[in-house]
Design a protein around this motif. Structure first.
Motif, PDB file in Angstrom:
ATOM      1  N   THR C 209       0.856  -1.202   0.000  1.00  0.00           N
ATOM      2  CA  THR C 209       0.000   0.000   0.000  1.00  0.00           C
ATOM      3  C   THR C 209       0.884   1.241   0.000  1.00  0.00           C
ATOM      4  OG1 THR C 209       0.003   0.124   2.412  1.00  0.00           O
ATOM      5  CG2 THR C 209      -1.791  -1.134   1.392  1.00  0.00           C
ATOM      6  N   GLU C 210       0.245   2.378   0.171  1.00  0.00           N
ATOM      7  CA  GLU C 210       0.972   3.647   0.280  1.00  0.00           C
ATOM      8  C   GLU C 210       2.076   3.568   1.345  1.00  0.00           C
ATOM      9  OE1 GLU C 210      -1.424   6.654   1.993  1.00  0.00           O
ATOM     10  OE2 GLU C 210       0.074   8.240   1.718  1.00  0.00           O
ATOM     11  N   GLY C 211       1.780   2.863   2.441  1.00  0.00           N
ATOM     12  CA  GLY C 211       2.729   2.871   3.553  1.00  0.00           C
ATOM     13  C   GLY C 211       3.603   1.630   3.640  1.00  0.00           C
ATOM     14  N   ILE C 212       3.296   0.621   2.874  1.00  0.00           N
ATOM     15  CA  ILE C 212       4.019  -0.660   2.953  1.00  0.00           C
ATOM     16  C   ILE C 212       4.499  -1.027   1.551  1.00  0.00           C
ATOM     17  CG2 ILE C 212       3.757  -3.136   3.442  1.00  0.00           C
ATOM     18  CD1 ILE C 212       3.717  -1.487   5.978  1.00  0.00           C
ATOM     19  N   MET C 222       0.022  -2.985  12.999  1.00  0.00           N
ATOM     20  CA  MET C 222      -0.403  -2.386  14.267  1.00  0.00           C
ATOM     21  C   MET C 222      -1.920  -2.445  14.408  1.00  0.00           C
ATOM     22  SD  MET C 222       2.295   0.749  14.630  1.00  0.00           S
ATOM     23  CE  MET C 222       2.070   0.916  16.408  1.00  0.00           C
ATOM     24  N   ARG C 223      -2.623  -2.588  13.289  1.00  0.00           N
ATOM     25  CA  ARG C 223      -4.067  -2.819  13.295  1.00  0.00           C
ATOM     26  C   ARG C 223      -4.542  -3.014  11.865  1.00  0.00           C
ATOM     27  NH1 ARG C 223      -8.267   1.962  14.005  1.00  0.00           N
ATOM     28  NH2 ARG C 223      -9.448   0.350  12.903  1.00  0.00           N
ATOM     29  N   ASP C 224      -5.673  -3.699  11.720  1.00  0.00           N
ATOM     30  CA  ASP C 224      -6.423  -3.703  10.469  1.00  0.00           C
ATOM     31  C   ASP C 224      -7.871  -3.502  10.908  1.00  0.00           C
ATOM     32  OD1 ASP C 224      -6.962  -6.290  11.470  1.00  0.00           O
ATOM     33  OD2 ASP C 224      -5.558  -7.231  10.098  1.00  0.00           O
ATOM     34  N   SER C 225      -8.825  -4.353  10.499  1.00  0.00           N
ATOM     35  CA  SER C 225     -10.166  -4.194  11.069  1.00  0.00           C
ATOM     36  C   SER C 225     -10.155  -4.550  12.553  1.00  0.00           C
ATOM     37  CB  SER C 225     -11.177  -5.061  10.316  1.00  0.00           C
ATOM     38  OG  SER C 225     -10.924  -6.424  10.555  1.00  0.00           O
ATOM     39  N   GLY C 226      -9.228  -5.387  12.948  1.00  0.00           N
ATOM     40  CA  GLY C 226      -9.058  -5.737  14.357  1.00  0.00           C
ATOM     41  C   GLY C 226      -7.921  -4.933  14.972  1.00  0.00           C
ATOM     42  N   ILE C 227      -7.997  -4.739  16.262  1.00  0.00           N
ATOM     43  CA  ILE C 227      -6.959  -3.984  16.986  1.00  0.00           C
ATOM     44  C   ILE C 227      -6.354  -4.891  18.041  1.00  0.00           C
ATOM     45  CG2 ILE C 227      -6.513  -1.999  18.482  1.00  0.00           C
ATOM     46  CD1 ILE C 227      -8.796  -0.536  17.174  1.00  0.00           C
ATOM     47  N   LEU C 249       6.131  -0.872   9.773  1.00  0.00           N
ATOM     48  CA  LEU C 249       4.926  -0.822  10.613  1.00  0.00           C
ATOM     49  C   LEU C 249       3.715  -0.521   9.736  1.00  0.00           C
ATOM     50  CD1 LEU C 249       6.236   1.062  13.759  1.00  0.00           C
ATOM     51  CD2 LEU C 249       5.619  -1.353  13.572  1.00  0.00           C
ATOM     52  N   GLU C 250       2.722  -1.375   9.833  1.00  0.00           N
ATOM     53  CA  GLU C 250       1.519  -1.228   9.017  1.00  0.00           C
ATOM     54  C   GLU C 250       0.356  -0.750   9.872  1.00  0.00           C
ATOM     55  OE1 GLU C 250      -0.180  -4.177   5.830  1.00  0.00           O
ATOM     56  OE2 GLU C 250      -0.979  -4.744   7.795  1.00  0.00           O
ATOM     57  N   VAL C 251      -0.450   0.170   9.317  1.00  0.00           N
ATOM     58  CA  VAL C 251      -1.675   0.643   9.988  1.00  0.00           C
ATOM     59  C   VAL C 251      -2.776   0.671   8.935  1.00  0.00           C
ATOM     60  CG1 VAL C 251      -2.743   2.480  11.345  1.00  0.00           C
ATOM     61  CG2 VAL C 251      -0.273   2.108  11.498  1.00  0.00           C
ATOM     62  N   GLU C 252      -3.720  -0.251   9.008  1.00  0.00           N
ATOM     63  CA  GLU C 252      -4.783  -0.311   8.008  1.00  0.00           C
ATOM     64  C   GLU C 252      -6.155  -0.238   8.678  1.00  0.00           C
ATOM     65  OE1 GLU C 252      -4.869  -0.407   4.680  1.00  0.00           O
ATOM     66  OE2 GLU C 252      -2.681  -0.161   4.561  1.00  0.00           O
ATOM     67  N   SER C 253      -7.150   0.178   7.925  1.00  0.00           N
ATOM     68  CA  SER C 253      -8.508   0.241   8.463  1.00  0.00           C
ATOM     69  C   SER C 253      -9.289  -1.030   8.170  1.00  0.00           C
ATOM     70  CB  SER C 253      -9.251   1.423   7.846  1.00  0.00           C
ATOM     71  OG  SER C 253      -9.294   1.298   6.444  1.00  0.00           O
TER      72      SER C 253
END
Lengths: 307, 307, 307
Positions: C209-212, C222-227, C249-253
């Protein structure tokens, strides 16, 4: 209300409840001597960030969740929701990362698909994964208290007030409620298998709506997205009538609580959501009437005795 | 079909199954002497409104759900769905509140967002939280039976017919199936931990579709929103072929059942949905062919012996 | 990479993992003598198609899922998704039914509501319920490996590589991950109740993605749909820094994994998703950088020792 103000100010979005856990364990240790009865305090290793207080010979457990909604910082100060925060742009957000305190402002913009995207307006890039919550602004007058996170710091506060004089019962502080749950399953397992407790009251805050208004009493929810077992609900409503404490009957199609998690657990739990209603749900301005708070504490004390 | 008619007439939407529980416990007590074998009857305290019948040395459990879809009365006779009822405006609804019997008509109107909203047309305001179900109108001819709630009173009826001659097996009557589940987890726990049962058949009613038609036999569902384990499915299809009982293979993308709840439970259950198909799903006019009902009973008797 | 190629070629969509189970049990039996330590192998009856390897005195479990996305054949070669495959029309699909091998092409058409519907283009009607998966086309160069089902055959491959030298720990191969889960609950039950294991690492493949990005190291989510629980996540990130192994470090919604199933289970599991990123998710062309694969194996070896 000093304790309520303290609870509202603690940074503990879903998944990051550990500061609340520390605060609450300290608070209990420092105050339990003034309580009518001394609970067994269950926490630690097998309970993640949860706390369970067991008083006497319990039949019913109160559940109050420690976590709040908030945001996770993604890439380039982009924000991802934790639970369902409803703040408008301009809201103040706070947190902390490796470079220090973060005190920033919420930006909201429509993307090309007309979806709202959220960004933190701050003078530097915030570390990935940093959690942000609403900057607390506790307000109180003769009638109302208002702050971010009445949901569910007020539910916790209610549980603590009830604990002060509780003889028999359980008080459980759960985690992840705002973001899909994750602790109620093992709390239910412990309560059911170790204590044979299978009745629950969900100490949480609900919504002012067409049918539920400020200063009309605590709301007893007959349903939301989840439907409690009717025979349990009827017992509670009968007791509420008997108690003469002011209450309102709520019937909603949406919303959920730790009650839904109890229902989905593999244990035969009865549950009912009972709580004061608030305006401005999931914003920095959650507002609750003091008389409804009083009714909430009163009805919990009554039900924990008679249910 | 007298028993089926009686079952269809009982008011028991999800969450309010208690009248069905009482009826069924009575029915079993009054009729079990004529059954080939006497089951252990498990119900009460730790099973909420569910009933479990254990015959001999079981390896497989039938699940039939007692609840139906319906409506909860909200504020000012506004109606909120219990599960997914699909009735059109003008449908007759019945229930009871503190002021007496309610016999009213469904109104449906588009709100400003073009969403349908539902109201009960009645000559007074109905108590908040009152549950309403379709007014029963049982119809029968040489080929078809038709009434509201074939789903899943016919599934219950099938389970009872199979119970009459069952030697080894479990028959479980579950709750909340139409509204997200909530009992199958603890039923699975009991079956797996106490009886080492981990095979299930879901006695429920499915849909007439492009691929599944009236009078072509009972439907064996190869998948819906849930996907059963293929090796279990293959064993069932092989036995069905061997039995010479008419059956149809169903493959759907949507819909779900107690099978999904078994799959999500923390027990290694295999499950398969097997049931007659119906027209007019979740309306007052659910219609099933008698030959498909016969095939349903036949295949359950066969599978409970050979699986 | 021969083993990875073999894993990618096995037909095992969610619900039909049995061929993978057989392959893996064979592989383990034939190769475990060359491993540093011999695990206890747990499979069979109470574990459906899952396999659990227990090494020494474990505190942490690796979860890798054996299933893939795919399609179920419905009526008249209509296709229903298993999980969320994202292939474009023209993709090659393979399977087998009662009449023999199926080697067909994916057709995609908009229906009257502008929804895409999928069909198998083949010279005969395929049996109802037949499962189809992408035709494997394994590609490898100095930098990348590419094939359908890197997600999660590469996660399995990583788990096997780690098993080769593992002293203390659990390696679990789960099922149904791509289609709502269904095995992690009872795996968690076994690990927690029998082995007192309550820490998990999710060996799965994530998104570029943009960050990975490719070749920037293994992604720690660090999170996706679950935290995940923050205190567990922080311990992992601290160890990752200490290890000097390249990570992002990944941070996804969005997105989820067996981690979500662990969180919803009634056991107090901590979990964290750690895996190499891929392009072309859920298509026949999933592509991963070899340096990220190396970093993935390295970090799992490090964490299984120090966590």
């Amino acid at each position: 209300m000093k304790l309520l103000k303290q609870l509202c100010e603690i940074h503990a979005p879903a998944g990051s409840e550990y500061k609340m856990t520390d605060f609450l364990l300290d608070y209990i240790k420092n105050n339990q001597r003034s309580w009518k009865n001394q609970p067994e305090i269950i926490s630690g290793d097998n309970f993640q960030d949860c706390i369970v207080l067991v008083f006497g010979k319990p039949t019913t457990a109160i559940f109050a969740h420690m976590d709040s909604v908030g945001y996770t910082v993604g890439y380039k100060n982009n924000l991802i929701k934790i639970g369902g925060p409803s703040a408008k742009k301009g809201a103040k957000l706070v947190g902390e990362d490796s470079k220090g305190k973060v005190d920033c402002t919420l930006l909201a913009e429509e993307d090309e698909h007309q979806f709202l995207t959220f960004t933190a307006d701050f003078d530097r890039e915030i570390d990935r994964g940093t959690t942000l919550t609403f900057k607390p602004d506790f307000r109180e007058d003769d009638d109302f208290v208002q702050c971010s996170y009445m949901d569910d710091r007020l539910g916790m506060w209610n549980a603590i007030k009830v604990a002060e004089s509780l003889e028999n019962g359980v008080v459980s502080f759960s985690t992840w409620e705002e973001h899909g749950g994750g602790s109620v399953g093992y709390l239910a397992k412990y309560l059911y298998e170790q204590l044979n407790v299978k009745q629950a009251l969900i100490s949480d805050i609900t919504w002012v709506t067409e049918g539920i208004q400020h200063n009309k009493g605590v709301a007893i929810s007959m349903r939301d997205s989840g439907i409690p077992r009717r025979t349990y609900l009827n017992r509670i409503i009968d007791l509420a009538k008997e108690s003469k404490i002011p209450f309102q009957l709520e019937v909603e199609s949406a919303g959920g609580s730790d009650g839904n998690s109890l229902q989905r657990s593999p244990y035969p739990f009865d549950w009912c959501f009972i709580g004061a209603p608030e305006d401005n749900v999931h914003t920095p301005d959650e507002k609750v009437h003091k008389n409804d708070i009083k009714a909430m504490v009163d009805i919990y004390q009554y039900l924990m005795k008679h249910l």
